[in-house]
Design an enzyme around this catalytic site. Structure first.
Site, PDB file in Angstrom:
ATOM      1  N   GLY A   1     -10.357  -6.499  26.668  1.00 14.92           N
ATOM      2  CA  GLY A   1     -10.495  -5.058  26.502  1.00 14.92           C
ATOM      3  C   GLY A   1     -10.045  -4.246  27.694  1.00 14.92           C
TER       4      GLY A   1
ATOM      5  N   CYS B   1      -1.498  -1.409  -2.675  1.00 19.80           N
ATOM      6  CA  CYS B   1      -1.822  -2.194  -1.496  1.00 19.80           C
ATOM      7  C   CYS B   1      -0.905  -1.765  -0.363  1.00 19.80           C
ATOM      8  CB  CYS B   1      -1.551  -3.679  -1.737  1.00 19.80           C
ATOM      9  SG  CYS B   1      -2.824  -4.510  -2.660  1.00 19.80           S
TER      10      CYS B   1
ATOM     11  N   CYS C   1      -5.107  -1.248  -6.697  1.00 22.41           N
ATOM     12  CA  CYS C   1      -3.654  -1.271  -6.525  1.00 22.41           C
ATOM     13  C   CYS C   1      -2.988  -1.256  -7.904  1.00 22.41           C
ATOM     14  CB  CYS C   1      -3.242  -2.517  -5.759  1.00 22.41           C
ATOM     15  SG  CYS C   1      -1.457  -2.734  -5.682  1.00 22.41           S
TER      16      CYS C   1
ATOM     17  N   CYS D   1      -1.001  -4.855  -8.238  1.00 15.47           N
ATOM     18  CA  CYS D   1      -1.652  -6.160  -8.350  1.00 15.47           C
ATOM     19  C   CYS D   1      -3.107  -6.057  -8.773  1.00 15.47           C
ATOM     20  CB  CYS D   1      -1.548  -6.918  -7.022  1.00 15.47           C
ATOM     21  SG  CYS D   1      -2.616  -6.258  -5.714  1.00 15.47           S
TER      22      CYS D   1
ATOM     23  N   CYS E   1       0.272  -8.219  -1.284  1.00 16.75           N
ATOM     24  CA  CYS E   1       0.298  -7.636  -2.628  1.00 16.75           C
ATOM     25  C   CYS E   1       1.196  -8.482  -3.540  1.00 16.75           C
ATOM     26  CB  CYS E   1       0.796  -6.202  -2.566  1.00 16.75           C
ATOM     27  SG  CYS E   1       0.772  -5.332  -4.136  1.00 16.75           S
TER      28      CYS E   1
END
Lengths: 276, 362, 390
Positions: free
Chosen positions: B65, B317, B275, B278, B323
């Site tokens: 970090g 997606c 989606c 899909c 997807c």
């Protein structure tokens, strides 16, 4: 019980020399060393603060009272050379030597400073509540509702209208901003609050109410305080004991009543007479 | 398409008679002749630079970090277009590596294609669009939907490295705050957010605590992806070119978005949306307004608005390669390629129902 | 795959590139030779070299040609190229007094040692379009000049040196390090040392340097300098010979240099001028002077004026950075925008706003009730109070 015990506090601006201390102070009549030009803002200052007690420090501007207060509040001025020992109940060693982390923790929790200048103490873009909340959040509070409740409580205690707490601090009046500073200082139940010239920039009528409020809150919470002022009236109202400073040195100290009624030092006498 | 780009290259016909005192310039011009990248080192950067970037990356891994400065080189991409990411990627890639580049979740995006082309041309790597096949994945603004493993590195492109920039524009002041873990001002920002809006109004670039020590800007990934940083198998490398900083989240690091106990971190909500291609309801969706093919009004309430009636909002997606897999097999889970099941990988995966429900309990 | 907003494969990119190149080649004019750009558009190549931090006139001309005249893009091409080159050696430091000046003016004094040299400049001409250039018959207007050989150029005494000898100009602090930093290899951290500031300014984008410097003159600062020197000339480039160890001159570089005093006194007891310095590759007086003002401003180290804040100046002055980040906004941002949409919809819902943007009465009541104890009624926007509170 002694809360804070300070010995030999000294703040010097400039390079300093061997003769600085002898050539400045009350007897020398100046705080500037004639040999090297350094300013001995304060030196040879000893004091103690007991739990729950209010200590006043009075003197004209340039007497060194703010330098002393800054050291007690663990402020650090990178331009100044400082020396001395501050012992604090429950902490090992000299508080002036602690690392940033410890110092930050102490200033978030135990020792709070109310700056003379509001811009040093508050972020005007935050809301009034946000300025107070910052202290709580820095101390690890993580419940929003708890923070809100505590801020509200502090607003009430310091007599700030609670319905203003979500307005930007820059829209507050001077008296309200001073109260926010005090609320912020009290947020984490400190043991010691240092107030540097708490009446600066306030109208006389507002001054009295801010001081009354502080005296009440101070007694209710039993928090010790160091109050620095050029105004004898402020110190007389708040302080149990008083130090008088001149040219960077403490010239007289004692119970406030005694100092006011029976001043020993010539300078104190002049000060008191000039007020009357 | 253009195999012989240099055929009419005017440079090639430039002869050397110049006022420049040495002939080095002509030598340089000569070396530019050719297919455009001959004369460049393997993986574009010189070895010294790559080593330096790797050193910075190692340091970043060692101090999760923490923003590690490195000498970001000018790249043949514009700054802000993935120059940090590509430097990190190129310094990690070897000829046996398989590389995937996604921009906004799509492999086909022009900028992703451009970055992929640079790596292909200079580092001679295999490229893929399949997340599970890639060793190094460079990405802008997304973490893939498919679970990453301990053999993969995700390189995220970073525009703004410091989460504290939101509350203070001074880097000098912010470096001090990081050094002392002094994040009070960011907390006040969140507090003021809730005061003003009733909830935390941070969309992406959500401030995130790494290993309980450094506050990190996770790059502009949506909040949806933030939980994937926590206790992951893979290494995350965050690289900024313009700001010349690298930071990292090593595998199995605690990563926690800042939020209040009673105003929790929430991810994006897609109520009742799936989606359209899909059918997924457990992936990050993006909406597209498309001209309506059916004549009837698509909005129930918006009957009066003529302009609206010819458009409809469809969701799709965002991770286009996943997807595609879902379109072939709508049931495959996000950890289909692993020998374990029920792997925690953010919203829509086990153990993360709380975050994916999107509610702050109101 | 119509649902991806900007979808393209490599083929599309190549086509876009070819269309761009077509813009250059589509006209009826002849292809511009790199020599022509180098020789005839010197200020353009100067700017590209200066912002690239790479002295290579012929490469700069190529870059300008390839970028179709965009100087920042040209500088970008040069920088990207430079970053791949092996660094064989570092040159020896050169004193600016070694400059063979083709132009030198000192606005601070009427006359100066070495004299004022006006040299080639358009400063005092009227800015009228010269339609003769349409004809394109290049003629050397100095061909007919009748000048005797003036001999070797005179040594120019730097005006600043005269002022320094008199003790009128503050001496900068001795650098804390022996080797100057190299900001192309070491990122700048704040607060920066002066060597880093000067390097970043020298590579700064001309327009940005000019604008920021102008801000200091325009009232957002206190630097109004008196220029002691503005010079253009050639400086030798020397390296240490690898075998003999002697310094040898390997090339010359044309630079613009500017130096100024600023009537701001740092110390009351010993009043001295503050000063600023600027140097940049090629002919670019405006940038050199701008850099001078910014150097002087940054040395004042103020916080309130943009030009005096080193972080602000260095963060915004680099053309490569600003170019890239401004233009990156053209990249698709639909992932983050979806996230932003989520926030605004959630908050509007919370506030009971419907899609038409009006507050629905029902939700409003509910809302105000729920919020009444922790939100300001705030019927009117808060105004700063003049009188005191209590």
């Amino acid at each position: 019980m002694t809360l804070l015990d300070a010995e030999g506090l000294r703040t010097v601006y400039g390079d300093g020399c061997d003769r600085c201390l002898d050539a400045t102070g009350d007897r020398a009549g100046t705080n500037q060393c004639p040999h090297c030009g350094s300013v001995v803002a304060c030196a040879e200052a000893d004091l103690t603060v007991r739990a729950g007690e209010v200590l006043g420090i009075v003197g004209e501007s340039g007497s060194g009272k703010s330098s002393l207060a800054e050291q007690l509040a663990l402020e650090r001025d990178p331009d100044a050379e400082t020396d001395g020992v501050v012992r604090y109940a429950g902490h090992e060693g000299n508080l002036l030597d602690v690392d940033y982390e410890t110092r930050h923790d102490l200033r978030t929790g135990d020792i709070a400073l109310v700056h003379q200048h509001i811009r040093d103490g508050l972020n005007p873009e935050f809301t009034g509540g946000g300025n107070v909340a910052e202290k709580l959040l820095s101390a690890g509070w993580r419940s929003f509702e708890d923070v809100r409740a505590r801020v509200r409580e502090l607003f009430e205690a310091t007599e700030i209208p609670v319905d203003r707490m979500d307005d930007p601090t820059s829209t507050y009046s001077g008296g309200m901003q001073r109260r926010v500073q005090i609320a912020r200082a009290l947020a984490n139940d400190p043991e010691l609050v240092v107030l540097d010239e708490p009446t600066t920039g306030l109208d006389v009528s507002v001054q009295a109410r801010v001081l009354d409020m502080f005296r009440r809150v101070q007694r209710e919470k039993g928090v010790a305080a160091v109050v620095v002022s050029h105004d004898l009236g402020v110190v007389r109202l708040l302080a149990d004991r008083t130090l008088v400073m001149r040219h960077g040195r403490v010239v007289e100290s004692g119970l406030t009543d005694r100092v006011m009624e029976d001043p020993h030092h010539e300078y104190t006498q002049t000060l008191i007479n000039s007020v009357i | 398409m253009t195999d012989e780009r240099t055929a009419d290259d005017p440079v090639a016909s430039t002869d050397g008679g110049t006022t420049v005192p040495t002939d080095s310039v002509d030598a340089v011009l000569d070396s530019l002749d050719g297919d455009g990248l001959s004369g460049y080192n393997y993986a574009y950067l010189d070895e010294h630079t790559k080593r330096e970037v790797r050193r910075a990356t190692l340091k970043a891994v060692a101090v999760p970090g923490h923003q590690v400065p490195y000498a970001s080189r000018p790249m043949p991409l514009a700054r802000g277009w993935g120059t940090g990411g590509i430097q990190a990627s190129l310094s990690l890639l070897g000829p046996d590596e398989t590389f995937k580049v996604v921009d906004q979740g799509a492999d086909e995006s022009v900028n992703a294609a451009n970055i992929r082309r640079l790596a292909e041309n200079t580092a001679d790597v295999e490229t893929t669009t399949d997340t599970t096949e890639a060793g190094v994945v460079q990405t802008r603004h997304r973490i893939p939907e498919e679970v990453l493993t301990d053999e993969q590195i995700l390189v995220l492109q970073v525009p703004i490295t410091d989460p504290l920039r939101k509350v203070d524009s001074s880097d000098a002041a912010n470096r001090r705050r990081h050094a002392h873990k002094n994040y009070g001002k960011m907390w006040v920002h969140l507090y003021e957010n809730v005061v003003e809006w009733g909830e935390i109004n941070i969309a992406s670039r959500y401030p995130t605590m790494v290993a309980e020590r450094y506050l990190m800007d996770p790059s502009p990934i949506p909040r949806w992806d933030v939980p994937k940083l926590d206790d992951a198998e893979n290494l995350y490398v965050f690289a900024a070119g313009r700001e010349a900083r690298i930071y990292a989240v090593p595998p199995h690091t605690d990563v926690e978005p800042l939020a209040f106990e009673d105003r929790e971190f929430t991810v994006e909500r897609f109520p009742d949306a799936a989606c359209h291609a899909c059918g997924s309801t457990d992936t990050y969706l993006v909406e597209v307004s498309e001209e309506s093919e059916s004549p009837q009004t698509t909005r129930e309430e918006g009957g009066g608005e003529a302009a609206d009636s010819s458009f409809e909002t469809r969701y799709a997606c965002n991770d286009s390669s996943f997807c595609e897999k879902r379109r072939e097999d709508s049931d495959i889970p996000k950890d289909h390629h692993l020998d374990r099941e029920g792997v925690d990988w953010g919203p829509g995966t086990p153990d993360n129902e709380e975050a994916s429900s999107g509610g702050a309990g109101e | 795959m119509g649902y991806v907003a900007v979808t393209a494969g490599e083929e599309l990119i190549e086509r876009a590139e070819e269309l761009f190149e077509k813009q250059r080649t589509a006209g009826d004019g002849e292809d511009v030779a790199v020599e022509q750009i180098d020789e005839q558009l010197g200020r353009l190549t100067s700017q590209a070299m200066s912002e690239a931090g790479l002295y290579a006139p012929r490469l700069a001309a190529l870059a300008v040609k390839q970028a179709q005249g965009d100087t920042v893009e040209a500088a970008f091409l040069l920088r990207a190229y430079r970053s791949t080159l092996e660094r064989y050696d570092e040159t020896e430091p050169i004193a600016p007094s070694e400059m063979v000046a083709s132009r030198r003016v000192s606005p601070a004094f009427k006359d100066v040692p070495g004299g004022q040299i006006l040299g080639p400049t358009k400063d005092y001409t009227q800015r009228l379009l010269d339609f003769d250039l349409l004809e394109g018959d290049a003629e050397d207007p100095t061909e007919e000049w009748d000048i005797e050989d003036a001999g070797d150029p005179e040594d120019l005494t730097n005006v600043m040196e005269l002022l320094r000898e008199e003790g009128l100009v503050a001496e900068p602090d001795e650098a804390g390090v022996e080797e100057p930093t190299d900001t192309t290899r070491e990122p700048v951290t704040h607060p920066p040392e002066r060597d880093a500031v000067l390097q970043e300014l020298a590579r700064g984008e001309t327009g940005a340097v000019t604008a920021l410097a102008y801000s200091a003159l325009r009232g957002y600062g206190q630097v109004h300098p008196t220029l002691a020197e503005v010079r253009i000339g050639e400086l030798p480039v020397r390296i240490e010979h690898p075998y003999t160890g002697d310094e040898v001159t390997v090339a010359h570089a044309e630079v613009s240099e500017s130096e100024a005093v600023v009537p701001v006194y740092a110390k009351r007891e010993d009043p001295q001028f503050a000063f600023g310095y600027g140097l940049t590759f090629g002919r670019n007086e405006r940038k050199a002077i701008g850099m001078t003002i910014l150097d002087a401003s940054i040395q004042l180290d103020g916080e309130d004026e943009p030009a005096e804040n080193p972080e602000f100046v260095l963060d915004t002055v680099d053309g490569m950075d600003s170019f890239g980040f401004i233009e990156h906004l053209k990249l698709p941002h639909y992932v983050t925008f979806q996230s932003i949409l989520d926030r605004i919809r959630a908050i509007r819902e919370r506030k009971g706003l419907n899609e038409d943007g009006r507050v629905s009465t029902e939700a409003d009541d509910e809302d105000s009730e729920r919020d009444s104890d922790d939100r300001t009624p705030a019927a009117e926007p808060p105004v700063a109070e003049v009188s005191d509170d209590d």
